[in-house]
Design a protein around this motif. Structure first.
Motif, PDB file in Angstrom:
ATOM      1  N   GLN A  65       0.812  -1.203   0.000  1.00  0.00           N
ATOM      2  CA  GLN A  65       0.000   0.000   0.000  1.00  0.00           C
ATOM      3  C   GLN A  65       0.853   1.264   0.000  1.00  0.00           C
ATOM      4  OE1 GLN A  65      -2.492  -0.454   3.427  1.00  0.00           O
ATOM      5  NE2 GLN A  65      -3.490  -2.291   2.643  1.00  0.00           N
ATOM      6  N   ALA A  66       2.172   1.091  -0.153  1.00  0.00           N
ATOM      7  CA  ALA A  66       3.053   2.257  -0.167  1.00  0.00           C
ATOM      8  C   ALA A  66       2.746   3.115  -1.387  1.00  0.00           C
ATOM      9  CB  ALA A  66       4.512   1.799  -0.214  1.00  0.00           C
ATOM     10  N   PRO A  67       2.962   4.418  -1.309  1.00  0.00           N
ATOM     11  CA  PRO A  67       2.717   5.281  -2.465  1.00  0.00           C
ATOM     12  C   PRO A  67       3.677   4.951  -3.599  1.00  0.00           C
ATOM     13  CG  PRO A  67       3.862   6.483  -0.739  1.00  0.00           C
ATOM     14  CD  PRO A  67       3.456   5.160  -0.148  1.00  0.00           C
ATOM     15  N   PRO A  68       3.306   5.226  -4.839  1.00  0.00           N
ATOM     16  CA  PRO A  68       4.210   4.941  -5.960  1.00  0.00           C
ATOM     17  C   PRO A  68       5.529   5.674  -5.782  1.00  0.00           C
ATOM     18  CG  PRO A  68       2.020   5.549  -6.738  1.00  0.00           C
ATOM     19  CD  PRO A  68       2.038   5.806  -5.265  1.00  0.00           C
ATOM     20  N   PRO A  69       6.642   5.025  -6.110  1.00  0.00           N
ATOM     21  CA  PRO A  69       7.944   5.696  -5.981  1.00  0.00           C
ATOM     22  C   PRO A  69       8.054   6.846  -6.956  1.00  0.00           C
ATOM     23  CG  PRO A  69       8.163   3.563  -7.046  1.00  0.00           C
ATOM     24  CD  PRO A  69       6.757   3.646  -6.566  1.00  0.00           C
ATOM     25  N   PRO A  70       8.676   7.928  -6.561  1.00  0.00           N
ATOM     26  CA  PRO A  70       8.804   9.069  -7.465  1.00  0.00           C
ATOM     27  C   PRO A  70       9.832   8.800  -8.553  1.00  0.00           C
ATOM     28  CG  PRO A  70      10.026   9.469  -5.447  1.00  0.00           C
ATOM     29  CD  PRO A  70       9.290   8.166  -5.249  1.00  0.00           C
ATOM     30  N   GLY A  71       9.568   9.297  -9.749  1.00  0.00           N
ATOM     31  CA  GLY A  71      10.547   9.239 -10.826  1.00  0.00           C
ATOM     32  C   GLY A  71      10.656   7.874 -11.468  1.00  0.00           C
ATOM     33  N   ARG A  72      11.053   7.875 -12.725  1.00  0.00           N
ATOM     34  CA  ARG A  72      11.324   6.651 -13.471  1.00  0.00           C
ATOM     35  C   ARG A  72      12.555   6.916 -14.334  1.00  0.00           C
ATOM     36  NH1 ARG A  72       7.690   6.003 -10.555  1.00  0.00           N
ATOM     37  NH2 ARG A  72       5.738   4.867 -10.840  1.00  0.00           N
ATOM     38  N   PRO A  73      13.321   5.880 -14.671  1.00  0.00           N
ATOM     39  CA  PRO A  73      14.444   6.109 -15.583  1.00  0.00           C
ATOM     40  C   PRO A  73      13.942   6.628 -16.926  1.00  0.00           C
ATOM     41  CG  PRO A  73      14.604   3.954 -14.529  1.00  0.00           C
ATOM     42  CD  PRO A  73      13.246   4.488 -14.212  1.00  0.00           C
ATOM     43  N   ALA A  74      14.678   7.543 -17.504  1.00  0.00           N
ATOM     44  CA  ALA A  74      14.313   8.069 -18.815  1.00  0.00           C
ATOM     45  C   ALA A  74      14.398   6.961 -19.859  1.00  0.00           C
ATOM     46  CB  ALA A  74      15.247   9.215 -19.189  1.00  0.00           C
ATOM     47  N   PRO A  75      13.576   7.026 -20.914  1.00  0.00           N
ATOM     48  CA  PRO A  75      13.670   6.007 -21.977  1.00  0.00           C
ATOM     49  C   PRO A  75      15.091   5.914 -22.515  1.00  0.00           C
ATOM     50  CG  PRO A  75      11.727   7.397 -22.286  1.00  0.00           C
ATOM     51  CD  PRO A  75      12.521   8.021 -21.172  1.00  0.00           C
ATOM     52  N   GLY A  76      15.588   4.704 -22.625  1.00  0.00           N
ATOM     53  CA  GLY A  76      16.943   4.494 -23.126  1.00  0.00           C
ATOM     54  C   GLY A  76      18.034   4.744 -22.108  1.00  0.00           C
ATOM     55  N   ALA A  77      17.664   4.898 -20.824  1.00  0.00           N
ATOM     56  CA  ALA A  77      18.685   5.128 -19.791  1.00  0.00           C
ATOM     57  C   ALA A  77      19.659   3.957 -19.759  1.00  0.00           C
ATOM     58  CB  ALA A  77      18.023   5.304 -18.433  1.00  0.00           C
ATOM     59  N   ALA A  87      18.452   0.524  -6.808  1.00  0.00           N
ATOM     60  CA  ALA A  87      19.088   0.349  -5.501  1.00  0.00           C
ATOM     61  C   ALA A  87      18.658   1.431  -4.517  1.00  0.00           C
ATOM     62  CB  ALA A  87      20.607   0.355  -5.656  1.00  0.00           C
ATOM     63  N   GLY A  88      18.280   2.594  -5.019  1.00  0.00           N
ATOM     64  CA  GLY A  88      17.859   3.671  -4.153  1.00  0.00           C
ATOM     65  C   GLY A  88      16.422   3.589  -3.682  1.00  0.00           C
ATOM     66  N   LEU A  89      15.661   2.629  -4.195  1.00  0.00           N
ATOM     67  CA  LEU A  89      14.260   2.474  -3.794  1.00  0.00           C
ATOM     68  C   LEU A  89      14.165   1.653  -2.514  1.00  0.00           C
ATOM     69  CD1 LEU A  89      12.652   1.595  -7.248  1.00  0.00           C
ATOM     70  CD2 LEU A  89      12.639   3.824  -6.117  1.00  0.00           C
ATOM     71  N   ALA A  90      13.157   1.932  -1.721  1.00  0.00           N
ATOM     72  CA  ALA A  90      12.864   1.096  -0.559  1.00  0.00           C
ATOM     73  C   ALA A  90      12.265  -0.230  -1.029  1.00  0.00           C
ATOM     74  CB  ALA A  90      11.880   1.814   0.364  1.00  0.00           C
ATOM     75  N   PRO A  91      12.412  -1.297  -0.232  1.00  0.00           N
ATOM     76  CA  PRO A  91      11.819  -2.581  -0.634  1.00  0.00           C
ATOM     77  C   PRO A  91      10.334  -2.478  -0.961  1.00  0.00           C
ATOM     78  CG  PRO A  91      13.313  -2.904   1.205  1.00  0.00           C
ATOM     79  CD  PRO A  91      13.218  -1.422   0.998  1.00  0.00           C
ATOM     80  N   ALA A  92       9.598  -1.692  -0.201  1.00  0.00           N
ATOM     81  CA  ALA A  92       8.169  -1.547  -0.471  1.00  0.00           C
ATOM     82  C   ALA A  92       7.926  -0.888  -1.821  1.00  0.00           C
ATOM     83  CB  ALA A  92       7.505  -0.733   0.635  1.00  0.00           C
ATOM     84  N   GLN A  93       8.780   0.060  -2.199  1.00  0.00           N
ATOM     85  CA  GLN A  93       8.625   0.718  -3.497  1.00  0.00           C
ATOM     86  C   GLN A  93       8.925  -0.248  -4.642  1.00  0.00           C
ATOM     87  OE1 GLN A  93      11.381   3.957  -2.602  1.00  0.00           O
ATOM     88  NE2 GLN A  93       9.671   5.418  -2.640  1.00  0.00           N
ATOM     89  N   ARG A  94       9.913  -1.098  -4.446  1.00  0.00           N
ATOM     90  CA  ARG A  94      10.216  -2.094  -5.487  1.00  0.00           C
ATOM     91  C   ARG A  94       9.042  -3.048  -5.663  1.00  0.00           C
ATOM     92  NH1 ARG A  94      15.964  -3.564  -2.826  1.00  0.00           N
ATOM     93  NH2 ARG A  94      17.000  -1.553  -3.129  1.00  0.00           N
ATOM     94  N   ARG A  95       8.465  -3.486  -4.531  1.00  0.00           N
ATOM     95  CA  ARG A  95       7.324  -4.395  -4.620  1.00  0.00           C
ATOM     96  C   ARG A  95       6.149  -3.710  -5.325  1.00  0.00           C
ATOM     97  NH1 ARG A  95       9.195  -5.815   0.607  1.00  0.00           N
ATOM     98  NH2 ARG A  95       7.753  -4.338   1.586  1.00  0.00           N
ATOM     99  N   TRP A  96       5.956  -2.431  -5.029  1.00  0.00           N
ATOM    100  CA  TRP A  96       4.867  -1.694  -5.667  1.00  0.00           C
ATOM    101  C   TRP A  96       5.068  -1.647  -7.186  1.00  0.00           C
ATOM    102  CZ3 TRP A  96       3.707   2.198  -8.920  1.00  0.00           C
ATOM    103  CH2 TRP A  96       2.400   2.719  -8.882  1.00  0.00           C
ATOM    104  N   LEU A  97       6.280  -1.383  -7.617  1.00  0.00           N
ATOM    105  CA  LEU A  97       6.566  -1.303  -9.052  1.00  0.00           C
ATOM    106  C   LEU A  97       6.352  -2.638  -9.746  1.00  0.00           C
ATOM    107  CD1 LEU A  97       9.723   0.976  -8.996  1.00  0.00           C
ATOM    108  CD2 LEU A  97       7.605   1.456 -10.240  1.00  0.00           C
ATOM    109  N   VAL A  98       6.818  -3.723  -9.130  1.00  0.00           N
ATOM    110  CA  VAL A  98       6.622  -5.048  -9.726  1.00  0.00           C
ATOM    111  C   VAL A  98       5.128  -5.348  -9.879  1.00  0.00           C
ATOM    112  CG1 VAL A  98       6.892  -7.525  -9.339  1.00  0.00           C
ATOM    113  CG2 VAL A  98       8.828  -5.997  -8.948  1.00  0.00           C
TER     114      VAL A  98
END
Length: 425
Positions: A65-77, A87-98
């Motif tokens: 239920q964590a809020p979406p992590p801010p920012g995304r890599p730019a296309p082609g990063a 690596a800079g994301l919290a575990p909860a943010q990684r789970r949210w993204l997956v």
């Protein structure tokens, strides 16, 4: 001759006699001590499991239920940037993204393999439904005839390939399969690793050639598995992973395979993938080998020439040329460009087309390619120098008479040759 009660106390069991000369006291003490050690170990395991389960239970309630992590890599990063972002994301943010953005996570080179695999597995059902819907549309709208039948057969072939791939992903056989890319559009694209390349000491990336697509991904995985099997037999102590990389639009017909456009277009993606393997790998760097077969060897060669490849060795089998005249143009360490060409491989008959032959080939029929066939000597192939020729400057390994597709056949010395290169032997 001893009894243990429900509290773990040890004493003489009247129903059994002791061996001659053995006293009850020392025997009971030994058994009691062993029981205490076992109970202490079990208690420690219980406590550790309880702590971990509490953490997971909290994450299940709060983490998703964590809020979406801010920012995304730019296309082609580049993958190093992606890895730093992850690596800079919290575990909860990684789970949210997956869970919420599996399409993003599943295709990002530089994200750890385990997370990409989890994200792409979440997409399997939706991708299958897309193919089923496409088949349904064709059955209801496409008029009967050769064109309609061909389209329908292609969709059904992709669906069968996806089902076979899903069976392999869900199966118990070792090594575990990791799904790193999945796209059902067009002929389909897929990247699958047998074994975890983030943990392996040796990693091979295999790029197939003409006609490769989602429909025959299971067959291409068989080739990957055979190289992996030989690596395990030659050096059981090494942890090796092998990747099927089919993240490009492979030619379907000879007139398409006669041009380098699709290989050139594939170069940036293969470059990023290899950089991603380096970025997400844990521990000392793995030895990375990139192997291309047929048109796939041109993909590998042009990617190395134009973009550079994070690889310790390149291997070409059944090659029509790799876009360069000499091995030195590929930017690899000396002695780490390898090739094999079977004596009965028809690819050995090709010569570079002159302008007239190329024009005929591209404007009339694929059969015009026969105009350029000739007896093999030391000559250039369709796409440059012969990587298995002496003047190319690479190294060669033998193949038996197994034709253009038989480099992975059991008993072909080429199979051992590929495995030894992957192992660095």
């Amino acid at each position: 001759g001893l009894g243990v009660d429900r509290h773990g106390r040890v004493g003489t069991d009247p129903a059994h006699s002791r061996p001659p000369g053995e006293r009850d006291g020392p025997a009971a003490a030994r058994v009691a001590a062993a029981i205490r050690v076992a109970l202490e170990l079990a208690g420690a395991a219980d406590r550790a499991a309880t702590i971990r389960l509490d953490e997971l239970a909290t994450a299940a309630v709060d983490g998703w239920q964590a809020p979406p992590p801010p920012g995304r890599p730019a296309p082609g990063a580049d993958p190093a940037t992606v890895r730093a972002w992850w690596a800079g994301l919290a575990p909860a943010q990684r789970r949210w993204l997956v869970g919420h953005e599996p399409t993003l996570v599943g295709r990002l080179d530089g994200v750890p393999v385990a997370a990409r695999d989890q994200a792409n597995r979440l997409l399997l059902g939706a991708r299958r439904e897309e193919l089923i819907a496409e088949r349904r549309r064709l059955l209801s709208r496409v008029p009967p005839g050769p064109v309609g039948s061909l389209r329908l057969r292609r969709v059904e072939a992709r669906l069968a390939g996806l089902d076979a791939l899903a069976d392999r992903l869900a199966g118990p056989q070792a090594p575990r399969a990791y799904l790193l890319r999945l796209d059902t559009a067009g002929e389909g694209r897929v990247v699958v690793s047998l074994g975890d390349p983030d943990q392996a000491d040796r990693v091979m990336t295999y790029v197939p050639g003409m006609t490769a697509g989602l429909d025959d991904a299971p067959g291409e995985l068989t080739r990957v598995a055979r190289v992996l099997g030989r690596c395990a037999a030659l050096d059981p102590g090494e942890q090796t992973a092998a990747v099927l990389w089919l993240d490009y639009d492979a030619p379907d017909f000879l007139h398409e395979a006669a041009t380098a456009g699709q290989a050139r277009d594939a170069g940036p993606a293969l470059h990023r993938f290899q950089e991603g393997l380096r970025a997400s790998h844990e521990g000392p760097p793995a030895r990375q080998t990139v192997l291309g077969h047929s048109y796939g060897s041109l993909v590998v060669g042009m990617a190395a020439r134009d973009h550079g490849l994070a690889a310790d060795a390149l291997v070409f089998v059944g090659s029509p040329g790799v876009g360069v005249t000499r091995a030195a143009e590929l930017g690899m360490p000396p002695g780490q460009v390898w090739a094999s060409s079977a004596p009965d491989d028809v690819i050995r008959l090709t010569r570079p087309p002159d302008d007239l032959a190329r024009q005929v080939l591209l404007t009339t029929s694929p059969l015009a390619a026969a105009l350029t066939l000739t007896e093999r000597g030391e000559h250039e192939l369709w796409f440059g120098g012969d990587p298995a020729g002496a003047s190319f400057g690479g190294r060669t390994f033998p193949s038996g008479r197994h034709g253009h597709a038989g480099y992975w056949d059991p008993g072909n010395p080429a199979l051992d040759g590929m495995a030894r290169i992957v192992l660095g032997r």
